[in-house]
Every structure is written in C-alpha cells, then in structure tokens.
Design a protein around this motif. Structure first.
Motif, mmCIF file in Angstrom:
data_model
loop_
_atom_site.group_PDB
_atom_site.id
_atom_site.type_symbol
_atom_site.label_atom_id
_atom_site.label_comp_id
_atom_site.label_asym_id
_atom_site.label_seq_id
_atom_site.Cartn_x
_atom_site.Cartn_y
_atom_site.Cartn_z
ATOM 1 N N LEU A 249 10.802 -6.159 0.070
ATOM 2 C CA LEU A 249 9.635 -6.402 -0.776
ATOM 3 C C LEU A 249 8.349 -6.456 0.046
ATOM 4 C CD1 LEU A 249 11.220 -9.043 -3.152
ATOM 5 C CD2 LEU A 249 10.473 -6.754 -3.787
ATOM 6 N N ILE A 250 8.436 -6.966 1.262
ATOM 7 C CA ILE A 250 7.273 -6.945 2.160
ATOM 8 C C ILE A 250 6.880 -5.494 2.454
ATOM 9 C CG2 ILE A 250 6.484 -7.468 4.510
ATOM 10 C CD1 ILE A 250 8.154 -10.043 4.335
ATOM 11 N N GLY A 251 7.907 -4.642 2.623
ATOM 12 C CA GLY A 251 7.635 -3.218 2.798
ATOM 13 C C GLY A 251 6.882 -2.637 1.618
ATOM 14 N N ALA A 252 7.263 -3.054 0.399
ATOM 15 C CA ALA A 252 6.574 -2.575 -0.809
ATOM 16 C C ALA A 252 5.130 -3.055 -0.851
ATOM 17 C CB ALA A 252 7.319 -3.038 -2.053
ATOM 18 N N PHE B 196 8.828 2.700 -2.061
ATOM 19 C CA PHE B 196 8.614 2.274 -3.447
ATOM 20 C C PHE B 196 7.130 2.012 -3.715
ATOM 21 C CE2 PHE B 196 8.043 -1.507 -6.197
ATOM 22 C CZ PHE B 196 8.447 -0.960 -7.403
ATOM 23 N N GLY B 197 6.399 1.576 -2.684
ATOM 24 C CA GLY B 197 4.966 1.336 -2.839
ATOM 25 C C GLY B 197 4.185 2.570 -3.226
ATOM 26 N N SER B 198 4.779 3.750 -3.011
ATOM 27 C CA SER B 198 4.078 4.992 -3.367
ATOM 28 C C SER B 198 4.062 5.247 -4.866
ATOM 29 C CB SER B 198 4.728 6.188 -2.657
ATOM 30 O OG SER B 198 6.038 6.434 -3.148
ATOM 31 N N ASN B 199 4.769 4.418 -5.664
ATOM 32 C CA ASN B 199 4.838 4.678 -7.109
ATOM 33 C C ASN B 199 3.474 4.597 -7.780
ATOM 34 O OD1 ASN B 199 4.565 1.991 -8.885
ATOM 35 N ND2 ASN B 199 5.628 1.444 -6.994
ATOM 36 N N SER B 200 2.500 3.922 -7.122
ATOM 37 C CA SER B 200 1.148 3.872 -7.694
ATOM 38 C C SER B 200 0.511 5.253 -7.747
ATOM 39 C CB SER B 200 0.258 2.928 -6.873
ATOM 40 O OG SER B 200 0.167 3.372 -5.537
ATOM 41 N N LEU B 201 0.994 6.192 -6.914
ATOM 42 C CA LEU B 201 0.463 7.557 -6.935
ATOM 43 C C LEU B 201 0.756 8.251 -8.257
ATOM 44 C CD1 LEU B 201 1.291 8.825 -3.314
ATOM 45 C CD2 LEU B 201 -0.843 7.853 -4.173
ATOM 46 N N GLY C 276 13.498 3.343 -10.270
ATOM 47 C CA GLY C 276 14.798 2.864 -10.722
ATOM 48 C C GLY C 276 15.758 2.528 -9.611
ATOM 49 N N GLY C 277 15.815 3.397 -8.573
ATOM 50 C CA GLY C 277 16.708 3.134 -7.469
ATOM 51 C C GLY C 277 16.394 1.813 -6.792
ATOM 52 N N TYR C 278 15.103 1.510 -6.707
ATOM 53 C CA TYR C 278 14.682 0.284 -6.026
ATOM 54 C C TYR C 278 14.856 -0.944 -6.920
ATOM 55 C CZ TYR C 278 11.737 -3.021 -3.510
ATOM 56 O OH TYR C 278 11.267 -4.126 -2.854
ATOM 57 N N ILE C 279 14.174 -0.974 -8.058
ATOM 58 C CA ILE C 279 14.225 -2.149 -8.928
ATOM 59 C C ILE C 279 15.636 -2.348 -9.490
ATOM 60 C CG2 ILE C 279 13.379 -3.148 -11.083
ATOM 61 C CD1 ILE C 279 10.706 -1.946 -10.571
ATOM 62 N N GLY C 280 16.279 -1.239 -9.901
ATOM 63 C CA GLY C 280 17.607 -1.342 -10.478
ATOM 64 C C GLY C 280 18.616 -1.921 -9.506
ATOM 65 N N PHE C 281 18.556 -1.514 -8.234
ATOM 66 C CA PHE C 281 19.511 -2.014 -7.245
ATOM 67 C C PHE C 281 19.143 -3.415 -6.772
ATOM 68 C CE2 PHE C 281 21.026 -2.407 -2.821
ATOM 69 C CZ PHE C 281 22.393 -2.293 -3.049
ATOM 70 N N ILE C 282 17.857 -3.640 -6.437
ATOM 71 C CA ILE C 282 17.419 -4.955 -5.954
ATOM 72 C C ILE C 282 17.662 -6.024 -7.006
ATOM 73 C CG2 ILE C 282 15.374 -6.327 -5.327
ATOM 74 C CD1 ILE C 282 16.320 -4.542 -3.086
ATOM 75 N N GLY C 283 17.451 -5.659 -8.282
ATOM 76 C CA GLY C 283 17.561 -6.639 -9.350
ATOM 77 C C GLY C 283 18.974 -6.902 -9.822
ATOM 78 N N VAL D 110 12.738 8.253 0.985
ATOM 79 C CA VAL D 110 13.600 7.332 0.231
ATOM 80 C C VAL D 110 14.968 7.966 -0.025
ATOM 81 C CG1 VAL D 110 13.893 6.174 -2.001
ATOM 82 C CG2 VAL D 110 11.692 6.067 -0.826
ATOM 83 N N LEU D 111 14.987 9.254 -0.354
ATOM 84 C CA LEU D 111 16.250 9.964 -0.563
ATOM 85 C C LEU D 111 17.101 9.941 0.708
ATOM 86 C CD1 LEU D 111 18.211 11.802 -2.096
ATOM 87 C CD2 LEU D 111 16.747 13.744 -1.485
ATOM 88 N N LEU D 112 16.477 10.160 1.866
ATOM 89 C CA LEU D 112 17.194 10.142 3.140
ATOM 90 C C LEU D 112 17.757 8.745 3.445
ATOM 91 C CD1 LEU D 112 14.914 12.400 5.388
ATOM 92 C CD2 LEU D 112 17.172 12.960 4.466
ATOM 93 N N CYS D 113 17.013 7.707 3.067
ATOM 94 C CA CYS D 113 17.480 6.334 3.304
ATOM 95 C C CYS D 113 18.726 6.021 2.484
ATOM 96 C CB CYS D 113 16.374 5.334 2.978
ATOM 97 S SG CYS D 113 15.023 5.297 4.170
ATOM 98 N N TRP D 114 18.696 6.331 1.196
ATOM 99 C CA TRP D 114 19.883 6.104 0.361
ATOM 100 C C TRP D 114 21.055 6.949 0.859
ATOM 101 C CZ3 TRP D 114 19.773 1.887 -2.156
ATOM 102 C CH2 TRP D 114 18.661 1.454 -2.878
ATOM 103 N N SER D 115 20.770 8.195 1.281
ATOM 104 C CA SER D 115 21.826 9.085 1.770
ATOM 105 C C SER D 115 22.431 8.562 3.070
ATOM 106 C CB SER D 115 21.260 10.499 1.984
ATOM 107 O OG SER D 115 20.743 11.030 0.779
ATOM 108 N N THR D 116 21.610 7.920 3.913
ATOM 109 C CA THR D 116 22.110 7.355 5.166
ATOM 110 C C THR D 116 23.111 6.241 4.901
ATOM 111 O OG1 THR D 116 20.036 7.892 6.296
ATOM 112 C CG2 THR D 116 21.435 6.228 7.321
#
Length: 433
Positions: free
Chosen positions: A263-266, A324-329, A230-237, A294-300
């Motif tokens: 997105l390249i990172g993803a 965000f690419g880790s969501n497949s886990l 949500g943090g990724y798609i919701g904000f990017i979109g 990811v939490l540290l990145c948003w907090s930064t």
C-alpha cells in the motif's frame, strides 16, 4: 452563502475525507479475518470469497445509477445516508451468526460504500474553486489508499485487542457517528437542504450511455482499469493474508505488515506516475509500461509456484502496489478523450471495470483453492493455480491499454503530416518558379 469563500468549507473538506478514509478501509479489512470466518462459520473458501466480493459487486452495479440520483437530488442526503448504511452493515457483520447474515451485511455495506465517491466529488465541486478542486481531488484519491493502509497493521492490532467482532463493531459505530457529524456540518451548520430536487434530462443520459457502450476508447479504459485494479484490490482484500499465513507460516500481524508495504507503494506510485506522464507528455506510454510491469510481477509469483524467496516477495508486492498507483491515468485519459458533459459517466463506466474484476477475483481464487484442497489436499497447489487469475486479469488490462488511442499524440502526428504536406507543396511551387 458564498460557499467557495466560506471558512466552513475546510471543515466540510476534512469531515468528508475522514469519512471516506474510514469507509474505504472497510473494503479490504475483511481480508484480515478470512481464515477466522472459515473456522467460525464452518464454510468453504469459495463461500468466503463470495462474501468478500459481494460488496464490490453492489458497489460496481450502483456507480452509474448513483451519479444520476446525485444529480437529481443533490449529494448531501446520499453521502450522509451512505455513511450510516455502511456503519449499520458493519455492525450487523460483527454480530452475525450465520453466513447468510454475512451476505446481507456486506450487501448493505456495499450500498453505503457506493454513495461515497460520486457525492464526495460533487460536494468538493460545490465548495471549492476549479483550481482548488483539481488539487484536492488528488488528495481524495490518496485518501482511498490511506484507507487500505489503515486496514493493515492498525486494524490488525485492533483485531488482536478486541477480537474480530469487537473491532468491526467499533468501526461500524464510529461510521454511524461520522454520518451524524456529516449531517450537522453539511445541513445544519451550512444551512443547506438535505434533499435538493432538480430537473434532469433522462433522454440525454440514455443517449450518452448508448454512445459510451459503442465506443472503443471507453471499452479500452474499462479493460485497463479491470486489469490494474482487480488483481490488486481483489487479492489484497481477500486472499493476501491467508496466502502468507498458509504458505510462509507468517502471523496475521506480520502478513498485514507486508500488505502495508504494498500500500505504501501505491501511495508513492500515484503522484509519481502522474508526474512522469506529465514530463513525458504522454499517458499511454507510461501506462503500458506499468501494466507490463504488474503482469511480470504476478507471472514471477506463478513462475516460483507461489513460493518465491521472501525478499523477492516483498519487492514484488511493493512493485504491484506501485503499479496500482497508475490507475489514476485511466481518468486522465477520460478527461483527455471525452468532453466534460460525458466525462462523469465514462469515469463511472471505467470504474465499473475495476471493481467488477475485484468482484470476480476473490470468488475465482476461492473456487480454485477449494478444488485443489478437495482433490489433492495441497493448499500450496491451490495458491499456485490461483495466481493464474491475476495473471489473466493483467493480460486483459494490457490489451485494454494497448487499445487506447491517445488523442494528444494523434493530433501531434496529424499536425506533422500537415506540415510535411505543406513543405512538399512549397517545394513543388519553388520548382515551378
């Protein structure tokens, strides 16, 4: 027809994934024109946030029902009609003259979008062997990220050339043509029925749903997908492009290029994180690491009051996309933790968590922006406090991933305990002798 040995399956594979590529691009494409919609329709940021999130809400609500319908009537009809509905919704969106029409258009787009993933999986399962299916479902996941990538610089260029209405009209007509092509390939050329009626045990489905809603593991997966997606798609979109334009004074094209880096990172993160987890023989440990990252990145971003140095912002956006690419886990844990008869519904439940957060974040972010613009008149303060939202969402995700019980690890510990007890018994016996 022997589907799994037919040459037609490659045409089906290409056509289905190409349609998914275009449909997934339209999930985040409206984020490119957020400021233009506010100007053209004279509406507040919270209204645009609600328009953006309504598609994800519809998508989320229909995930499990769509799986039930696909099992009962077959995937062909819903995939074809879904592509057509998405196209029609985008066409209406491009021609809309009032915010209520925007709402209706995004609802229609969400209904069509909700059909794609479940039915695409069922079609690939029909036409490919088990080994091929496992390999190609990974390509399907990467296609979704490529769709988000398509909705950055390429679609921004189209908006510059045709205007936002012309660009979305083109995308909608193109998807309607994709729907027609799917009908020709899946039904006419493959000589398959459009509707396939099959008996389904409703009672069994209700029992499974009750079991899922009372399982700690399922809720843990729901929460970790809620936080990472949500943090990724919701904000990017929704707010990424306006944020960079308002705070950094960037052009729309430059802002979309920064999103493309994320997105390249993803795209890089999804296969690489899967490889790392397989090498470590653990799903939970790398998943915890990337949730914390990811939490540290948003907090930064929050620490710099929504205005970090631009070079740092580029790095943070790339890492957030990579994480965000880790969501497949999430779905790897589903396969590990639940039997095959339950994995589809559990996957839908976990996916619901991800897209529910994508529904909530744009609206929450928009309300915060409106509040601070009306009280202090500072857009910078609005973005600063708005970034509290993805931080909170990421905390929920971290709680979820910590609650995950890794079955394989637990089994290994049980085996070690049993071996230890056996050694102790052997020692005791030796002492007796």
């Amino acid at each position: 027809m022997d589907k799994q040995n037919s040459k037609l399956r490659w045409l089906i594979f290409a056509s289905v994934l190409f349609t998914y590529l275009i449909m997934s691009s339209q999930r985040t494409a409206p984020g490119l024109i957020t400021d233009q919609l506010m100007t053209d329709f004279g509406v507040a940021a919270s209204t645009i946030g609600l328009v953006t999130s309504i598609q994800f809400f519809v998508y989320t609500f229909l995930q499990i029902p769509m799986g039930i319908l696909a099992d009962r009537y077959g995937p062909n009809f819903f995939l074809i009609i879904g592509a057509a509905l998405t196209g029609i919704g985008i066409i209406i969106y491009s021609l809309s003259t009032h915010e209520f029409i925007l709402f209706f258009a995004r609802i229609l787009t969400g209904i069509g979008d909700a059909t794609i993933w479940v039915n695409m999986v069922l079609i690939l399962r029909q036409w490919f062997t088990e080994k091929e299916f496992t390999r190609f479902i990974g390509f399907a996941g990467m296609t979704g990220s490529l769709g988000f990538l398509l909705a950055t610089v390429p679609f921004s260029v189209l908006i510059v050339l045709l205007g936002w209405r012309g660009a979305f009209l083109f995308a909608g007509v193109f998807l309607c043509l994709c729907s027609l092509f799917l009908y020709l390939v899946l039904v006419k050329k493959a000589k398959q029925e459009l509707f396939v009626k099959s008996k389904m045990k409703r009672e069994k489905t209700s029992v499974l749903l009750r079991r899922i809603f009372s399982t700690r593991q399922a809720w843990a997966l729901f929460l970790c997908h809620f936080g990472i997606v949500g943090g990724y798609i919701g904000f990017i979109g929704s707010w990424a492009v306006p944020y960079m334009m308002d705070v950094y004074g960037m052009t729309r094209l430059d802002a979309s290029q920064l999103i493309m880096i994320s997105l390249i990172g993803a795209l890089i993160g999804a296969p690489l994180i899967g490889w790392v987890s397989s090498c470590l023989k653990s799903l939970k440990r790398p998943y915890v690491v990337f949730h914390i990252t990811v939490l540290l990145c948003w907090s930064t971003i929050l620490l710099f009051k929504a205005y970090p140095p631009f070079s740092l912002l580029v790095i943070l956006f790339f890492i957030i996309g990579f994480g965000f690419g880790s969501n497949s886990l999430t779905f790897a844990v589903v396969r590990q933790s639940f039997p095959m008869t339950e994995s589809g519904i559990v996957s839908g439940f976990a996916n619901t968590g991800g897209f529910l957060s994508a529904v909530l974040l744009p609206s929450a972010f928009g309300y915060i922006l409106d509040h601070f613009q009306s009280t202090s008149g500072s857009i910078g303060d609005g973005y600063y406090y708005g970034f509290i939202t993805p931080v909170i969402f990421s905390i929920f995700g971290l709680v979820g991933v910590i609650l995950i019980k890794e079955k394989q690890k637990d089994e290994e510990q049980d085996t070690k305990r049993k071996k230890g007890k056996k050694v102790d018994r052997d020692r005791e016996n030796a002492c007796h002798y």
